[in-house]
Scaffold this active site. Structure first.
Site, PDB file in Angstrom:
ATOM      1  N   ARG A   1       0.783  10.162   1.055  1.00 44.18           N
ATOM      2  CA  ARG A   1       1.233  11.113   2.077  1.00 44.18           C
ATOM      3  C   ARG A   1       2.500  11.853   1.677  1.00 44.18           C
ATOM      4  O   ARG A   1       2.879  12.821   2.311  1.00 44.18           O
ATOM      5  CB  ARG A   1       1.483  10.377   3.396  1.00 44.18           C
ATOM      6  CG  ARG A   1       0.193  10.068   4.118  1.00 44.18           C
ATOM      7  CD  ARG A   1       0.437   9.217   5.332  1.00 44.18           C
ATOM      8  NE  ARG A   1      -0.430   8.071   5.289  1.00 44.18           N
ATOM      9  CZ  ARG A   1      -0.483   7.129   6.226  1.00 44.18           C
ATOM     10  NH1 ARG A   1       0.306   7.194   7.268  1.00 44.18           N
ATOM     11  NH2 ARG A   1      -1.307   6.132   6.101  1.00 44.18           N
TER      12      ARG A   1
ATOM     13  N   LYS B   1     -10.905  -1.795   5.775  1.00 47.81           N
ATOM     14  CA  LYS B   1      -9.745  -1.543   6.625  1.00 47.81           C
ATOM     15  C   LYS B   1     -10.335  -1.064   7.955  1.00 47.81           C
ATOM     16  O   LYS B   1     -11.205  -0.174   7.957  1.00 47.81           O
ATOM     17  CB  LYS B   1      -8.903  -0.452   5.966  1.00 47.81           C
ATOM     18  CG  LYS B   1      -7.888   0.231   6.845  1.00 47.81           C
ATOM     19  CD  LYS B   1      -6.956   1.066   5.963  1.00 47.81           C
ATOM     20  CE  LYS B   1      -6.076   1.989   6.793  1.00 47.81           C
ATOM     21  NZ  LYS B   1      -4.770   2.237   6.146  1.00 47.81           N
TER      22      LYS B   1
ATOM     23  N   GLU C   1       0.870  -1.186   0.000  1.00 51.12           N
ATOM     24  CA  GLU C   1       0.000   0.000   0.000  1.00 51.12           C
ATOM     25  C   GLU C   1       0.898   1.224   0.000  1.00 51.12           C
ATOM     26  O   GLU C   1       1.591   1.495   0.987  1.00 51.12           O
ATOM     27  CB  GLU C   1      -0.912   0.002   1.238  1.00 51.12           C
ATOM     28  CG  GLU C   1      -1.794   1.257   1.301  1.00 51.12           C
ATOM     29  CD  GLU C   1      -2.601   1.359   2.601  1.00 51.12           C
ATOM     30  OE1 GLU C   1      -2.967   0.310   3.183  1.00 51.12           O
ATOM     31  OE2 GLU C   1      -2.844   2.494   3.037  1.00 51.12           O
TER      32      GLU C   1
HETATM   33  C1  3PG Z   1      -2.085   3.478   8.047  1.00 46.85           C
HETATM   34  O1  3PG Z   1      -2.205   4.425   7.304  1.00 46.85           O
HETATM   35  O2  3PG Z   1      -2.597   2.401   7.777  1.00 46.85           O
HETATM   36  C2  3PG Z   1      -1.369   3.679   9.347  1.00 46.85           C
HETATM   37  O3  3PG Z   1      -0.650   4.848   9.373  1.00 46.85           O
HETATM   38  C3  3PG Z   1      -0.528   2.534   9.758  1.00 46.85           C
HETATM   39  O4  3PG Z   1      -0.426   2.609  11.120  1.00 46.85           O
HETATM   40  P1  3PG Z   1       0.849   2.064  11.936  1.00 46.85           P
HETATM   41  O5  3PG Z   1       1.919   3.079  11.703  1.00 46.85           O
HETATM   42  O6  3PG Z   1       0.399   2.011  13.367  1.00 46.85           O
HETATM   43  O7  3PG Z   1       1.218   0.714  11.369  1.00 46.85           O
END
Ligand code: 3PG
Length: 213
Positions: free
Chosen positions: A49, A133, A45
């Protein structure tokens, strides 16, 4: 056209862990993408960002033909279409709006929408969605949420993300309504800064060995 659920099921059955990546440039994208796929994680994924996000999707679609390249942090239909044009195989959103869900329901590229409540899941179900999700998983109840929603609405399946780590990933994956998990732990900032792709490949190998239910 296959249903959104059927298309997401194929993708989420391809690896127990989906690395969530924010990529800054071409060298980094190639190094990290190659390491993760070599380590056994073929579903990625790539978030929007960073400014390089869309370019990274285009780049890795060409460079890693065996990988399944998702676009993450997609917030609007406009971003959705930009990711489709870039070649994304699937789209992930942190939450869901009516507009985004409608757009996804009409697209050939499937959407894994983010939800954080039962009501959001129910609203999305009205448009045919059955795969989500769960975000931010740890904040909204994590495994307790998944167990609780699995009672009344057992047909839904989730990719929890947000606070999933090597220490709890196997427990999430053991739940019957979890198809895979997502997270950023495969690409710690220090390893990315050092360009230590071998260490990232090793982390991927450990994650790929986690069993999906
Ligand atoms: C996402 O966008 O899925 C999250 O930022 C992932 O979260 P994590 O950094 O706690 O794995």
């Amino acid at each position: 056209m296959q249903t959104n659920t059927a298309r997401i099921d194929v993708i989420c059955a391809s690896a127990p862990v989906i690395p969530v990546l924010t990529l800054e440039n071409a060298d980094q994208a190639l190094g990290i993408g190659t390491a993760l796929v070599n380590g056994g994680l073929k579903v990625l994924e790539i978030t929007l960002r960073s400014d390089y996000g869309l370019s990274a999707i285009k780049q890795l679609k060409k460079a890693l033909p065996d990988a399944i390249i998702g676009a993450g942090t997609v917030l609007t239909p406009q971003q959705y279409e930009a990711c489709v044009e870039a070649g994304a195989d699937f789209i992930v959103s942190p939450g869901c709006t009516a507009q985004l869900l409608l757009h996804g329901s009409q697209s050939e590229v499937p959407l894994l929408p983010g939800i954080a409540t039962v009501s959001e899941a129910m609203a999305a179900m009205e448009l045919g969605y059955g795969r989500f999700k769960l975000f931010p998983a740890a904040v909204v109840g994590g495994m307790d949420f998944l167990k609780a929603i699995g009672g009344p609405i057992s047909q839904l399946k989730f990719c929890p993300t947000g606070g999933v780590k090597p220490t709890n990933a196997a427990d999430y994956l053991a739940l019957s309504n979890v198809m895979c998990v997502g997270g950023t732990w495969l690409t710690p900032a220090a390893l990315v800064e050092q360009g230590d792709w071998q260490a990232i490949e090793a982390l991927a190998r450990q994650a790929a060995a986690l069993a999906a239910p």
